[in-house]
Design a protein around this motif. Structure first.
Motif, PDB file in Angstrom:
ATOM      1  N   PRO A   1       8.473 -22.939  15.753  1.00 41.02           N
ATOM      2  CA  PRO A   1       9.181 -23.826  14.834  1.00 41.02           C
ATOM      3  C   PRO A   1       8.297 -24.318  13.705  1.00 41.02           C
ATOM      4  CG  PRO A   1       8.560 -25.031  16.811  1.00 41.02           C
ATOM      5  CD  PRO A   1       8.191 -23.590  17.045  1.00 41.02           C
ATOM      6  N   ASN A   2       6.961 -24.061  13.783  1.00 37.73           N
ATOM      7  CA  ASN A   2       6.051 -24.537  12.756  1.00 37.73           C
ATOM      8  C   ASN A   2       5.782 -23.509  11.666  1.00 37.73           C
ATOM      9  OD1 ASN A   2       5.645 -27.050  14.046  1.00 37.73           O
ATOM     10  ND2 ASN A   2       4.240 -26.091  15.479  1.00 37.73           N
ATOM     11  N   ALA A   3       6.392 -22.331  11.767  1.00 36.50           N
ATOM     12  CA  ALA A   3       6.214 -21.331  10.723  1.00 36.50           C
ATOM     13  C   ALA A   3       6.720 -21.892   9.405  1.00 36.50           C
ATOM     14  CB  ALA A   3       6.971 -20.055  11.075  1.00 36.50           C
ATOM     15  N   GLY A   4       5.953 -21.668   8.328  1.00 33.87           N
ATOM     16  CA  GLY A   4       6.344 -22.164   7.022  1.00 33.87           C
ATOM     17  C   GLY A   4       5.893 -23.585   6.747  1.00 33.87           C
ATOM     18  N   THR A   5       5.209 -24.223   7.686  1.00 33.67           N
ATOM     19  CA  THR A   5       4.662 -25.558   7.499  1.00 33.67           C
ATOM     20  C   THR A   5       3.273 -25.444   6.882  1.00 33.67           C
ATOM     21  OG1 THR A   5       3.536 -25.663   9.609  1.00 33.67           O
ATOM     22  CG2 THR A   5       5.879 -26.217   9.604  1.00 33.67           C
ATOM     23  N   PRO A   6       2.559 -26.575   6.700  1.00 32.84           N
ATOM     24  CA  PRO A   6       1.188 -26.493   6.173  1.00 32.84           C
ATOM     25  C   PRO A   6       0.230 -25.696   7.044  1.00 32.84           C
ATOM     26  CG  PRO A   6       2.029 -28.724   5.949  1.00 32.84           C
ATOM     27  CD  PRO A   6       3.033 -27.972   6.764  1.00 32.84           C
ATOM     28  N   PHE A   7       0.635 -25.294   8.238  1.00 31.03           N
ATOM     29  CA  PHE A   7      -0.243 -24.497   9.089  1.00 31.03           C
ATOM     30  C   PHE A   7      -0.549 -23.142   8.475  1.00 31.03           C
ATOM     31  CE2 PHE A   7      -0.712 -21.281  12.489  1.00 31.03           C
ATOM     32  CZ  PHE A   7      -1.890 -21.743  13.051  1.00 31.03           C
ATOM     33  N   ALA A   8       0.455 -22.469   7.974  1.00 32.57           N
ATOM     34  CA  ALA A   8       0.287 -21.095   7.507  1.00 32.57           C
ATOM     35  C   ALA A   8       0.061 -21.057   5.989  1.00 32.57           C
ATOM     36  CB  ALA A   8       1.524 -20.271   7.863  1.00 32.57           C
ATOM     37  N   PRO A   9      -0.810 -20.144   5.506  1.00 30.07           N
ATOM     38  CA  PRO A   9      -1.622 -19.199   6.281  1.00 30.07           C
ATOM     39  C   PRO A   9      -2.794 -19.912   6.930  1.00 30.07           C
ATOM     40  CG  PRO A   9      -2.191 -19.023   3.977  1.00 30.07           C
ATOM     41  CD  PRO A   9      -1.050 -19.989   4.049  1.00 30.07           C
ATOM     42  N   ALA A  10      -3.231 -19.386   8.061  1.00 31.38           N
ATOM     43  CA  ALA A  10      -4.279 -20.033   8.838  1.00 31.38           C
ATOM     44  C   ALA A  10      -5.350 -19.039   9.255  1.00 31.38           C
ATOM     45  CB  ALA A  10      -3.671 -20.689  10.075  1.00 31.38           C
ATOM     46  N   ILE A  11      -6.514 -19.591   9.574  1.00 32.06           N
ATOM     47  CA  ILE A  11      -7.571 -18.868  10.277  1.00 32.06           C
ATOM     48  C   ILE A  11      -7.758 -19.574  11.615  1.00 32.06           C
ATOM     49  CG2 ILE A  11     -10.021 -18.251  10.332  1.00 32.06           C
ATOM     50  CD1 ILE A  11      -9.973 -18.244   7.266  1.00 32.06           C
ATOM     51  N   ASP A  12      -7.710 -18.830  12.690  1.00 31.95           N
ATOM     52  CA  ASP A  12      -7.985 -19.386  14.011  1.00 31.95           C
ATOM     53  C   ASP A  12      -9.440 -19.064  14.335  1.00 31.95           C
ATOM     54  OD1 ASP A  12      -8.231 -19.946  16.758  1.00 31.95           O
ATOM     55  OD2 ASP A  12      -6.106 -19.532  17.122  1.00 31.95           O
ATOM     56  N   ALA A  13     -10.261 -20.103  14.414  1.00 33.18           N
ATOM     57  CA  ALA A  13     -11.704 -19.928  14.551  1.00 33.18           C
ATOM     58  C   ALA A  13     -12.178 -19.798  15.985  1.00 33.18           C
ATOM     59  CB  ALA A  13     -12.424 -21.101  13.886  1.00 33.18           C
ATOM     60  N   HIS A  14     -11.230 -19.754  16.958  1.00 37.96           N
ATOM     61  CA  HIS A  14     -11.663 -19.732  18.360  1.00 37.96           C
ATOM     62  C   HIS A  14     -10.644 -18.971  19.209  1.00 37.96           C
ATOM     63  CE1 HIS A  14     -14.052 -22.065  21.597  1.00 37.96           C
ATOM     64  NE2 HIS A  14     -13.324 -21.153  22.234  1.00 37.96           N
ATOM     65  N   VAL A  15     -10.840 -17.666  19.291  1.00 38.64           N
ATOM     66  CA  VAL A  15      -9.977 -16.783  20.079  1.00 38.64           C
ATOM     67  C   VAL A  15     -10.893 -15.908  20.933  1.00 38.64           C
ATOM     68  CG1 VAL A  15      -8.272 -14.896  19.958  1.00 38.64           C
ATOM     69  CG2 VAL A  15      -8.168 -16.788  18.309  1.00 38.64           C
ATOM     70  N   HIS A  16     -10.383 -15.451  22.071  1.00 41.11           N
ATOM     71  CA  HIS A  16     -11.174 -14.575  22.938  1.00 41.11           C
ATOM     72  C   HIS A  16     -10.496 -13.216  23.082  1.00 41.11           C
ATOM     73  CE1 HIS A  16     -13.986 -17.689  24.006  1.00 41.11           C
ATOM     74  NE2 HIS A  16     -12.989 -18.500  24.300  1.00 41.11           N
ATOM     75  N   VAL A  17     -11.266 -12.156  22.847  1.00 44.01           N
ATOM     76  CA  VAL A  17     -10.804 -10.784  23.031  1.00 44.01           C
ATOM     77  C   VAL A  17     -11.838 -10.074  23.896  1.00 44.01           C
ATOM     78  CG1 VAL A  17     -10.252  -8.603  21.917  1.00 44.01           C
ATOM     79  CG2 VAL A  17      -9.595 -10.751  20.811  1.00 44.01           C
ATOM     80  N   PHE A  18     -11.421  -9.688  25.096  1.00 38.01           N
ATOM     81  CA  PHE A  18     -12.285  -8.989  26.039  1.00 38.01           C
ATOM     82  C   PHE A  18     -11.593  -7.700  26.486  1.00 38.01           C
ATOM     83  CE2 PHE A  18     -13.640 -13.464  26.885  1.00 38.01           C
ATOM     84  CZ  PHE A  18     -14.999 -13.323  26.673  1.00 38.01           C
ATOM     85  N   PRO A  19     -12.350  -6.740  27.004  1.00 44.59           N
ATOM     86  CA  PRO A  19     -11.710  -5.610  27.687  1.00 44.59           C
ATOM     87  C   PRO A  19     -10.762  -6.137  28.765  1.00 44.59           C
ATOM     88  CG  PRO A  19     -14.057  -5.202  27.412  1.00 44.59           C
ATOM     89  CD  PRO A  19     -13.830  -6.617  26.993  1.00 44.59           C
ATOM     90  N   GLU A  20      -9.650  -5.438  28.983  1.00 40.71           N
ATOM     91  CA  GLU A  20      -8.552  -6.003  29.767  1.00 40.71           C
ATOM     92  C   GLU A  20      -8.981  -6.468  31.154  1.00 40.71           C
ATOM     93  OE1 GLU A  20      -3.896  -5.026  30.905  1.00 40.71           O
ATOM     94  OE2 GLU A  20      -5.089  -3.587  29.763  1.00 40.71           O
ATOM     95  N   ARG A  21      -9.750  -5.667  31.861  1.00 42.69           N
ATOM     96  CA  ARG A  21     -10.137  -6.062  33.227  1.00 42.69           C
ATOM     97  C   ARG A  21     -11.005  -7.326  33.213  1.00 42.69           C
ATOM     98  NH1 ARG A  21     -12.398  -1.032  36.583  1.00 42.69           N
ATOM     99  NH2 ARG A  21     -12.560  -2.706  38.143  1.00 42.69           N
ATOM    100  N   LEU A  22     -11.920  -7.414  32.252  1.00 44.63           N
ATOM    101  CA  LEU A  22     -12.746  -8.607  32.135  1.00 44.63           C
ATOM    102  C   LEU A  22     -11.901  -9.804  31.729  1.00 44.63           C
ATOM    103  CD1 LEU A  22     -15.437 -10.087  32.082  1.00 44.63           C
ATOM    104  CD2 LEU A  22     -15.823  -9.173  29.770  1.00 44.63           C
ATOM    105  N   ALA A  23     -10.959  -9.601  30.801  1.00 45.33           N
ATOM    106  CA  ALA A  23     -10.090 -10.690  30.360  1.00 45.33           C
ATOM    107  C   ALA A  23      -9.269 -11.245  31.516  1.00 45.33           C
ATOM    108  CB  ALA A  23      -9.167 -10.201  29.250  1.00 45.33           C
ATOM    109  N   GLU A  24      -8.754 -10.359  32.344  1.00 40.08           N
ATOM    110  CA  GLU A  24      -7.978 -10.806  33.498  1.00 40.08           C
ATOM    111  C   GLU A  24      -8.858 -11.556  34.491  1.00 40.08           C
ATOM    112  OE1 GLU A  24      -6.305  -7.144  34.804  1.00 40.08           O
ATOM    113  OE2 GLU A  24      -4.581  -7.271  33.432  1.00 40.08           O
ATOM    114  N   ALA A  25     -10.104 -11.122  34.649  1.00 48.21           N
ATOM    115  CA  ALA A  25     -11.026 -11.805  35.554  1.00 48.21           C
ATOM    116  C   ALA A  25     -11.345 -13.204  35.048  1.00 48.21           C
ATOM    117  CB  ALA A  25     -12.305 -10.993  35.706  1.00 48.21           C
TER     118      ALA A  25
END
Length: 287
Positions: free
Chosen positions: A6-30
């Motif tokens: 519901p926040n699409a089109g608010t002052p949020f966007a466009p945004a940069i998310d400075a804290h996300v995690h991307v790991f290989p799937e098995r490690l991410a699930e662990a």
């Protein structure tokens, strides 16, 4: 599935998310299983890059920082290389690198990652059992200074590290004082020592904080922190030092909860542009 936002089109966007995690799937699930065991959290977001990027794109996030970390020595090179490959397949992913304090050739690992395209460096101090200025990682810090790359630390005591000797404002101040030319970010607004970290951000241009978890509408439930204790005037005053982050996909609630509290404050447009975009650009050194 991505959040219906519901926040699409608010002052949020466009945004940069400075804290996300991307790991290989098995490690991410662990990682998610370990968090479920430690905190009892259940996760609505699948820990794979494609699902994460779908959620981010749906919310209006243009770019995001992928933060790796390794629990044991010997795995940093392969994880850094894997994340660099993921960045090559993504228009949004800005890869950071990591290294373990007990790795051989700490400086070489970090320099190789920077040469391969890593935009910064990540340390999870309590998990990796190293203080922000630990002598074992000095070669990595020197590489960050040489390459003008920023560093993100889990350097605060939240949510379960209040007795950990590797974290806290005093430990973080050591790296700020020792490496004044390196941009350093303490995740989670420095909780639970927010006042001390805000004071550091006021005093030092190279100190940043990210909003991850701490400014969520779920912060009271997940980390026993009330985001309203950080007043609007603080966000306005320090908007050039505070940037939005989420911890996606490792959040036990919908992604929109990470910014709903901030969007509900009716802050000035310039403050929102800083927090959701421009401050991250300055921290990352990108345009």
């Amino acid at each position: 599935m991505p959040d219906a936002d519901p926040n699409a089109g608010t002052p949020f966007a466009p945004a940069i998310d400075a804290h996300v995690h991307v790991f290989p799937e098995r490690l991410a699930e662990a990682v998610q299983r370990a968090l479920t065991t430690a905190a009892g959290w259940e996760f609505p977001h699948r820990p794979i890059r494609e699902a994460t990027e779908a959620t981010l794109a749906d919310a209006g996030v243009e770019r995001y920082v992928a933060l790796p970390y390794v629990h044991e020595p010997g795995g940093a090179r392969s994880l850094n290389a894997w994340l660099a490959e993921q960045a090559g397949d993504s228009e949004r992913l800005l890869p950071f690198a990591t290294v373990h304090p007990d790795d051989e050739d700490v400086g070489g690992i970090v320099r190789d990652a920077f040469e391969a395209g890593a935009r910064g460096l990540k340390f999870h101090c309590p998990v990796q059992e190293c203080a922000p200025a630990d002598p074992r990682i000095e070669p990595a810090l020197e590489a960050a200074a040489e390459y003008d790359r920023p560093i993100t630390y889990h350097g605060g005591t939240a949510p379960m590290y209040t007795e950990d000797p590797h974290v806290g404002a005093a430990a973080f101040a050591e790296v700020v004082d020792s490496y004044p030319d390196v941009r350093v970010n303490c995740a989670h607004m420095g909780t639970y020592q927010v006042s001390a970290f805000l004071a550091m951000a006021r005093e030092h241009d190279n100190v940043y904080l990210d909003t991850t978890f701490a400014m969520s509408t779920e912060a009271g439930r997940t980390m026993e922190f009330d985001p309203s204790t950080i007043g609007d005037e603080v966000l306005i005053e320090l908007s050039e030092s505070i940037m939005f982050g989420s911890d996606l996909p490792n959040i036990p609630y919908p992604y929109r909860a990470e910014r709903a509290e901030l969007l509900g404050r009716d802050l000035p447009t310039e403050t929102y542009r800083d927090v959701f975009y421009r401050t991250a650009e300055a921290f990352l050194g990108v345009a």
